[in-house]
Design an enzyme around this catalytic site. Structure first.
Site, PDB file in Angstrom:
ATOM      1  CG  ASN A   1      -0.270  -0.330   2.479  1.00 29.72           C
ATOM      2  OD1 ASN A   1       0.182  -1.356   2.464  1.00 29.72           O
ATOM      3  ND2 ASN A   1      -0.513   0.637   3.434  1.00 29.72           N
TER       4      ASN A   1
ATOM      5  CD  GLN B   1      -3.572  -0.434  -1.259  1.00 26.94           C
ATOM      6  OE1 GLN B   1      -3.675   0.180  -2.636  1.00 26.94           O
ATOM      7  NE2 GLN B   1      -4.060   0.501  -0.383  1.00 26.94           N
TER       8      GLN B   1
ATOM      9  CG  HIS C   1     -12.217   1.276   1.238  1.00 24.64           C
ATOM     10  ND1 HIS C   1     -11.430   2.504   1.361  1.00 24.64           N
ATOM     11  CD2 HIS C   1     -11.850   0.503   1.954  1.00 24.64           C
ATOM     12  CE1 HIS C   1     -10.258   2.109   2.496  1.00 24.64           C
ATOM     13  NE2 HIS C   1     -10.733   0.467   2.727  1.00 24.64           N
TER      14      HIS C   1
ATOM     15  CB  THR D   1     -28.045  -8.691   9.054  1.00 22.87           C
ATOM     16  OG1 THR D   1     -28.910  -9.165  10.209  1.00 22.87           O
ATOM     17  CG2 THR D   1     -29.125  -8.534   7.818  1.00 22.87           C
TER      18      THR D   1
ATOM     19  CB  CYS E   1      -3.754   2.981   8.825  1.00 20.27           C
ATOM     20  SG  CYS E   1      -4.971   2.170   8.011  1.00 20.27           S
TER      21      CYS E   1
HETATM   22  C1  LIG Z   1      -2.993  -3.533   1.992  1.00 24.55           C
HETATM   23  C2  LIG Z   1      -4.172  -3.277   2.913  1.00 24.55           C
HETATM   24  N1  LIG Z   1      -4.621  -4.356   3.746  1.00 24.55           N
HETATM   25  C3  LIG Z   1      -5.825  -3.835   4.440  1.00 24.55           C
HETATM   26  C4  LIG Z   1      -6.484  -2.688   4.444  1.00 24.55           C
HETATM   27  C5  LIG Z   1      -7.401  -2.550   5.478  1.00 24.55           C
HETATM   28  O1  LIG Z   1      -8.680  -2.476   4.802  1.00 24.55           O
HETATM   29  P1  LIG Z   1     -10.064  -1.952   5.330  1.00 24.55           P
HETATM   30  O2  LIG Z   1      -9.930  -0.413   5.255  1.00 24.55           O
HETATM   31  O3  LIG Z   1     -11.090  -2.435   4.306  1.00 24.55           O
HETATM   32  O4  LIG Z   1     -10.434  -2.420   6.540  1.00 24.55           O
HETATM   33  C6  LIG Z   1      -5.656  -1.652   3.554  1.00 24.55           C
HETATM   34  C7  LIG Z   1      -6.465  -0.217   3.640  1.00 24.55           C
HETATM   35  O5  LIG Z   1      -6.048   0.606   3.759  1.00 24.55           O
HETATM   36  C8  LIG Z   1      -4.583  -2.073   2.783  1.00 24.55           C
HETATM   37  O6  LIG Z   1      -4.109  -1.007   2.098  1.00 24.55           O
END
Ligand SMILES: Cc1ncc(COP(=O)(O)O)c(C=O)c1O
Length: 405
Positions: A171, A199, A221, A257, A343
């Site tokens: 990412n 990704q 997303h 659900t 994050c």
């Molecule tokens: C490589 C990777 N794994 C996991 C995630 C986490 O996904 P989610 O935001 O759907 O929990 C992300 C998103 O930032 C990501 O880039």
């Protein structure tokens, strides 16, 4: 600054999340108003929702050459990653019952998990927590481009290794690992292989049969679908224990659900993803990378190159200037960028990914990620290539770091 800017927004933070495609929104809407039923209900409205849910499962399954019953819907990548690692570790067949500590019992337990130093936080922190539950974690190094060393992986696997979990497309730096090569080593040595493909999904082909994958994490997303939806591919009959207990949805592996409208949107996003979009993003990516490296002296690309890099990822070290300052200036021009994963960007810790590829503290602080999507245009890239050199030049003039060099 950017919040008050009247300029058009140029969104270059698509690795954090993407704009939901209008076609996706359109597909979802009836599932809020007419087909709003609970997919477990037997009546007409419930069965309409159930049909939508199962058609979506088919779409996701066939996109990775899986079978319909190998797909479990979740709330996203984080949940899928937690589910696979905790689900394997705590499954009764793995005899990880903390109440039993006999030596004989211990012998049956596989408590070793191998990951890399460049996993997403949701893998890293799941593993950190699993250590408190008795797991032993190996965190593999990567080279200067972000690739794991296959010999090191092979050496790290022991009879106690339960699962190897390695991110497909990174990412932060976009490096794409060779799933087939990793899979061979894992299976020869008798361990499961999971990959986090959040990704790379729809950007790099994934074929769970050809690549012989055991578990794959997907989410919606990052591909112009809604937030809060994801999936876990689980190869036929591999047993894991659920995180959520309740009404037994998703074959008992994920009670609650189903988020039918979200899942419908996820499937639509997968359906409209295309190779031509990937080619287009590749073109924009290369134009932006080449433009930056040519126009701005003393810059370098972080991560892999060419087809070993995600088609939408650009991560550049602008030596001697703070990445945060560049991001702030870009924002004032309406350009959204990032200095790391979304994050981690609220954290003061240097990026663990850039640290793992060997960048110094100063280089990490000078790095910026620009991630594109099918919605970006050549004109937008031209605009960035016009303003970015000026921003960097201005910042370098006032940078104490630039003066000492
Ligand atoms: C490589 C990777 N794994 C996991 C995630 C986490 O996904 P989610 O935001 O759907 O929990 C992300 C998103 O930032 C990501 O880039």
């Amino acid at each position: 600054m950017g919040l008050f800017s009247k300029r058009k927004t140029i969104y270059l933070d698509n690795a954090a999340t993407t704009k939901v495609d209008e076609a996706v929104v359109k597909e979802m809407l009836p599932y809020f108003s007419e087909k709003f039923g609970n997919a477990s209900s037997q009546h007409l409205v419930g069965q309409e929702a159930k049909r939508g849910l199962e058609e979506s499962r088919d779409i996701i399954a066939s996109s990775i050459n899986a079978k319909r019953d190998e797909i479990i819907f979740t709330s996203g990548g984080t949940e899928s990653n937690n589910l696979v690692l905790k689900g394997l570790f705590f499954h009764p067949d793995n005899k990880n019952n903390p109440s039993s500590n006999s030596a004989e019992f211990e012998g049956h337990r596989k408590n070793h998990i191998i990951i890399t130093k460049i996993e997403h936080d949701c893998i890293l922190n799941t593993c950190k927590w699993l250590e408190t539950q008795g797991a032993k974690i190996t965190r593999l190094d990567v080279d200067s481009k972000g690739f794991i060393n296959l010999n090191e992986l092979e050496k790290a696997i022991t009879p106690k290794t339960l699962v190897v979990s390695i991110i497909h497309g990174n990412n932060e730096i976009g490096t794409i690992q060779d799933l087939s090569a990793i899979e061979k080593i894992c299976h020869e040595k008798g361990t499961y292989f999971h990959t986090d493909a959040c990704q790379s999904y729809t950007k790099v082909p994934i074929d769970v049969k050809k690549q012989n994958l055991d578990f794959v994490t997907l989410n919606s997303h990052k591909i112009h679908g809604p937030k809060g939806v994801g999936a876990l591919y689980i190869k036929n009959n591999i047993k894991i224990t659920p995180l959520l207990h309740g009404g037994g949805h998703e074959k008992g592996l994920r009670s609650s659900t189903e988020n039918v409208s979200g899942i419908i949107g996820f499937a639509k996003a997968v359906k409209i993803a295309s190779n031509s979009n990937v080619k287009y993003m590749n073109k924009l990516r290369d134009k932006l990378i080449e433009g930056i490296l040519n126009k701005i002296p003393n810059t370098q690309l972080n991560g892999a190159e060419g087809d070993k890099r995600l088609c939408n990822n650009i991560n550049i070290c602008f030596n001697d200037v703070e990445g945060e300052a560049i991001g702030g200036y870009l924002d004032s021009y309406g350009i959204c960028s990032s200095t790391g994963s979304a994050c981690a960007s609220h954290s003061l810790d240097p990026s663990h990914v850039l640290t793992a590829i060997g960048l110094s503290h100063a280089q990490i602080n000078s790095s910026v990620r620009l991630s594109i999507s099918k919605f970006n245009t050549e004109e937008e890239i031209d605009y960035v290539l016009d303003v970015l050199p000026k921003i960097v030049e201005k910042l370098r003039k006032i940078s104490p770091l630039a003066k000492v060099n």
